[in-house]
Design an enzyme around this catalytic site. Structure first.
Site, PDB file in Angstrom:
ATOM      1  N   CYS A  27       0.827  -1.216   0.000  1.00 57.06           N
ATOM      2  CA  CYS A  27       0.000   0.000   0.000  1.00 57.06           C
ATOM      3  C   CYS A  27       0.864   1.271   0.000  1.00 57.06           C
ATOM      4  O   CYS A  27       1.498   1.580   1.013  1.00 57.06           O
ATOM      5  CB  CYS A  27      -0.905  -0.031   1.233  1.00 57.06           C
ATOM      6  SG  CYS A  27      -1.788   1.503   1.555  1.00 57.06           S
ATOM      7  N   CYS A  30      -0.099   3.849   2.685  1.00 53.98           N
ATOM      8  CA  CYS A  30       0.317   3.423   4.019  1.00 53.98           C
ATOM      9  C   CYS A  30       1.778   3.794   4.264  1.00 53.98           C
ATOM     10  O   CYS A  30       2.153   4.201   5.367  1.00 53.98           O
ATOM     11  CB  CYS A  30       0.135   1.915   4.175  1.00 53.98           C
ATOM     12  SG  CYS A  30      -1.574   1.359   3.922  1.00 53.98           S
TER      13      CYS A  30
END
Length: 102
Positions: A27, A30
Site C-alpha cells: 500500500c 500506508c
C-alpha cells in the site's frame, strides 16, 4: 508499532483502548504515513496502537467493513468508538484530528 498476530489477539485487544491500523506491505498510501505514526503513538499514550495486515486478516476486514487502506478502527472497553475508513489517502494531520475527536 506492534503487529497483530492472530484473531484471538484482536478479540482481546478490543477489550482495552486500542487503535487498529489496517495496512498492507504493497500500500503506497500506508508507506506515506508510516514515518509519522510514532508521533501519534507518543501523543495518544492512552491507546495501544496495533498494525493489522489486511491480507493476513481479511475476515476481520470484511467483518468491520474495511474496504480501503489505510483505515483505522478504535475500540474502548470492547466497544467500537471510532472508525476512519476509506480508500482515500489520509494525512497524519487528518488522522490526528480523527483521534483527537474521540
Amino acid at each position: 508499532m506492534e503487529q497483530l498476530e492472530n484473531e484471538q489477539q484482536f478479540l482481546e485487544l478490543k477489550k482495552g483502548h486500542t487503535v487498529f491500523l489496517f495496512t498492507a506491505d504493497w500500500c503506497p498510501d500506508c508507506k506515506v504515513i508510516e514515518p509519522d505514526l510514532p508521533q501519534l503513538e507518543a501523543k495518544y499514550t492512552n491507546y495501544k496502537f496495533i498494525s493489522v495486515d489486511r491480507d493476513k486478516f481479511i475476515d476481520i476486514c470484511i467483518e468491520h467493513g474495511i474496504m480501503g487502506i489505510p483505515s483505522f478502527l478504535v475500540f474502548s472497553n470492547g466497544q467500537q468508538i471510532g472508525s476512519y475508513i476509506g480508500k482515500e489517502r489520509k494525512s497524519i494531520e487528518q488522522i490526528d484530528e480523527f483521534l483527537a475527536s474521540l
